[in-house]
Design a protein around this motif. Sequence first.
Motif, PDB file in Angstrom:
ATOM      1  N   ILE A 144      31.621 105.941  19.056  1.00 26.82           N
ATOM      2  CA  ILE A 144      31.668 104.715  19.970  1.00 26.82           C
ATOM      3  C   ILE A 144      32.882 103.811  19.822  1.00 26.82           C
ATOM      4  O   ILE A 144      33.548 103.250  20.574  1.00 26.82           O
ATOM      5  CB  ILE A 144      30.409 103.806  20.052  1.00 26.82           C
ATOM      6  N   ARG A 145      32.884 103.695  18.523  1.00 28.35           N
ATOM      7  CA  ARG A 145      34.146 102.613  18.008  1.00 28.35           C
ATOM      8  C   ARG A 145      35.442 103.367  18.318  1.00 28.35           C
ATOM      9  O   ARG A 145      36.261 102.556  18.856  1.00 28.35           O
ATOM     10  CB  ARG A 145      33.861 102.780  16.516  1.00 28.35           C
ATOM     11  N   ILE A 146      35.544 104.601  18.365  1.00 28.75           N
ATOM     12  CA  ILE A 146      36.752 105.305  18.656  1.00 28.75           C
ATOM     13  C   ILE A 146      37.388 105.120  19.854  1.00 28.75           C
ATOM     14  O   ILE A 146      38.280 104.953  20.770  1.00 28.75           O
ATOM     15  CB  ILE A 146      36.941 106.770  18.173  1.00 28.75           C
ATOM     16  N   GLU A 147      36.134 105.551  20.809  1.00 31.19           N
ATOM     17  CA  GLU A 147      36.017 105.583  22.361  1.00 31.19           C
ATOM     18  C   GLU A 147      36.287 104.086  23.024  1.00 31.19           C
ATOM     19  O   GLU A 147      37.387 103.861  23.901  1.00 31.19           O
ATOM     20  CB  GLU A 147      35.026 106.015  22.982  1.00 31.19           C
ATOM     21  N   LEU A 148      35.936 103.021  22.422  1.00 33.72           N
ATOM     22  CA  LEU A 148      35.886 101.651  22.924  1.00 33.72           C
ATOM     23  C   LEU A 148      37.578 101.293  22.581  1.00 33.72           C
ATOM     24  O   LEU A 148      38.062 100.557  23.271  1.00 33.72           O
ATOM     25  CB  LEU A 148      34.957 100.743  22.309  1.00 33.72           C
ATOM     26  N   LEU A 149      38.063 101.718  21.241  1.00 34.50           N
ATOM     27  CA  LEU A 149      39.263 101.209  20.760  1.00 34.50           C
ATOM     28  C   LEU A 149      40.410 102.205  21.742  1.00 34.50           C
ATOM     29  O   LEU A 149      41.415 101.493  22.190  1.00 34.50           O
ATOM     30  CB  LEU A 149      39.423 101.763  19.428  1.00 34.50           C
ATOM     31  N   LYS A 150      40.032 103.193  22.211  1.00 31.13           N
ATOM     32  CA  LYS A 150      40.708 103.897  22.986  1.00 31.13           C
ATOM     33  C   LYS A 150      40.771 103.318  24.330  1.00 31.13           C
ATOM     34  O   LYS A 150      42.023 103.038  24.920  1.00 31.13           O
ATOM     35  CB  LYS A 150      40.335 105.324  23.292  1.00 31.13           C
ATOM     36  N   LEU A 151      39.727 102.932  24.921  1.00 29.53           N
ATOM     37  CA  LEU A 151      39.778 102.087  26.301  1.00 29.53           C
ATOM     38  C   LEU A 151      40.516 100.830  25.907  1.00 29.53           C
ATOM     39  O   LEU A 151      41.367 100.636  26.829  1.00 29.53           O
ATOM     40  CB  LEU A 151      38.209 101.719  26.466  1.00 29.53           C
ATOM     41  N   SER A 152      40.196  99.918  24.904  1.00 30.08           N
ATOM     42  CA  SER A 152      40.830  98.586  25.209  1.00 30.08           C
ATOM     43  C   SER A 152      42.399  98.905  24.874  1.00 30.08           C
ATOM     44  O   SER A 152      43.191  98.162  25.420  1.00 30.08           O
ATOM     45  CB  SER A 152      40.213  97.880  23.920  1.00 30.08           C
ATOM     46  N   THR A 153      42.725  99.873  23.892  1.00 29.77           N
ATOM     47  CA  THR A 153      44.097 100.010  23.512  1.00 29.77           C
ATOM     48  C   THR A 153      45.022 100.685  24.748  1.00 29.77           C
ATOM     49  O   THR A 153      46.089  99.895  25.261  1.00 29.77           O
ATOM     50  CB  THR A 153      44.323 100.800  22.391  1.00 29.77           C
ATOM     51  N   THR A 154      44.502 101.607  25.448  1.00 29.07           N
ATOM     52  CA  THR A 154      44.940 102.004  26.731  1.00 29.07           C
ATOM     53  C   THR A 154      45.083 100.779  27.861  1.00 29.07           C
ATOM     54  O   THR A 154      46.264 100.808  28.421  1.00 29.07           O
ATOM     55  CB  THR A 154      44.149 103.078  27.369  1.00 29.07           C
ATOM     56  N   LEU A 155      44.277  99.843  27.991  1.00 30.21           N
ATOM     57  CA  LEU A 155      44.110  98.910  28.921  1.00 30.21           C
ATOM     58  C   LEU A 155      45.556  98.017  28.510  1.00 30.21           C
ATOM     59  O   LEU A 155      46.485  97.567  29.484  1.00 30.21           O
ATOM     60  CB  LEU A 155      42.951  98.050  28.991  1.00 30.21           C
ATOM     61  N   GLU A 156      45.593  97.763  27.393  1.00 32.74           N
ATOM     62  CA  GLU A 156      46.986  96.962  26.694  1.00 32.74           C
ATOM     63  C   GLU A 156      48.102  97.648  26.939  1.00 32.74           C
ATOM     64  O   GLU A 156      49.212  97.062  27.803  1.00 32.74           O
ATOM     65  CB  GLU A 156      46.702  96.789  25.382  1.00 32.74           C
ATOM     66  N   ILE A 157      48.025  98.725  26.836  1.00 33.61           N
ATOM     67  CA  ILE A 157      49.616  99.791  26.957  1.00 33.61           C
ATOM     68  C   ILE A 157      49.693  99.530  28.303  1.00 33.61           C
ATOM     69  O   ILE A 157      50.960  99.809  28.802  1.00 33.61           O
ATOM     70  CB  ILE A 157      49.474 101.118  26.249  1.00 33.61           C
ATOM     71  N   LEU A 158      48.825  99.688  29.429  1.00 30.60           N
ATOM     72  CA  LEU A 158      48.903  99.885  30.546  1.00 30.60           C
ATOM     73  C   LEU A 158      49.673  98.604  31.263  1.00 30.60           C
ATOM     74  O   LEU A 158      49.913  98.280  32.396  1.00 30.60           O
ATOM     75  CB  LEU A 158      47.749 100.099  31.447  1.00 30.60           C
ATOM     76  N   GLY A 159      49.579  97.466  30.525  1.00 34.73           N
ATOM     77  CA  GLY A 159      49.810  96.003  30.939  1.00 34.73           C
ATOM     78  C   GLY A 159      48.810  95.463  31.716  1.00 34.73           C
ATOM     79  O   GLY A 159      49.029  94.582  32.709  1.00 34.73           O
ATOM     80  N   LEU A 160      47.372  95.607  31.139  1.00 38.76           N
ATOM     81  CA  LEU A 160      46.310  94.801  32.161  1.00 38.76           C
ATOM     82  C   LEU A 160      45.900  93.849  31.020  1.00 38.76           C
ATOM     83  O   LEU A 160      45.530  94.317  29.612  1.00 38.76           O
ATOM     84  CB  LEU A 160      45.274  95.851  32.167  1.00 38.76           C
TER      85      LEU A 160
END
Length: 242
Positions: free
Chosen positions: A150-166
């Motif tokens: 869960i921690r890895i998947e949520l980190l993937k989600l939050s980090t991807t959103l940041e990289i996308l510029g959201l």
Amino acid sequence: MNDRVLTGIPGFDELCDGGLIKDRTYLLAGTSGTGKTNLAFQFLYNGATQYGETGIFVATEERPPQIRENLSRFGWDIAALERNETLAIIDACSTKIGIPSQERYVDVRPFDMRATLDQIIAIQDATGAKRAVIDSSTSIGFHFQDPAKIRIELLKLSTTLEILGLTSILTCEIIDDTMQSRFGVENFVTEGTIMLYNQRRKSVRVRSMEIFKMRGSDHSKDIHPYEITSAGIVIHPHEEVY
Ligand SMILES: Nc1ncnc2c1ncn2[C@@H]1O[C@H](COP(=O)(O)OP(=O)(O)OP(=O)(O)O)[C@@H](O)[C@H]1O
Ligand SMILES: [Mg+2]
């Protein structure tokens, strides 16, 4: 100095040096009924109506028609924002519970983080979205077995959103009394945490909020009362909670 994204939520931006830090992901945590969905949506609504920033809302727990209807109580015409493409709602609820959806954007089943992110990317490509809300991270966490995953998947989600510029808000369920998030890991995967409380004081409940953590920023360390009014959430930054 970090670029700031104004939430436009009355009373909020002055508590954190002028708004959320651009392109970062925040956790909005609270027990059931504290106003997480309202506040997170208000961030997108203000973005679309006041700041010319398109928002993407991923709805995992409530069906979009209900969301539009509930928020119309604040005088918000969500469908109009969707028509002019300053707001997009992804229905990640209907397929999960196995009912048909009439929505323009529907999440696939079974849940797949990559597919959800691909849809967010496609909408962002089409609209230039700058803000996103995932309501809720708790619901996504239930798709994975152990806390480490869960921690890895949520980190993937939050980090991807940041990289996308959201600049994004993930809502998160808090278990009554313990003040712990459902999986105990959510707080660690985001750049900041906003807590919403609805505590009982004798015969009434008092709503209050706190900026619990905000990496890279000065912020209020106090607990501030807020109200859910006919026009949405209003925070009282100069009042104390008794
Ligand atoms: N028009 C309104 N005026 C005042 N209060 C309202 C109004 N509409 C909703 N509320 C309050 O907002 C609460 C629900 O807010 P919201 O759905 O944002 O909570 P939530 O934290 O997302 O809950 P959940 O954990 O169940 O998803 C209601 O229980 C009610 O107290
Ligand atoms: Mg909610």
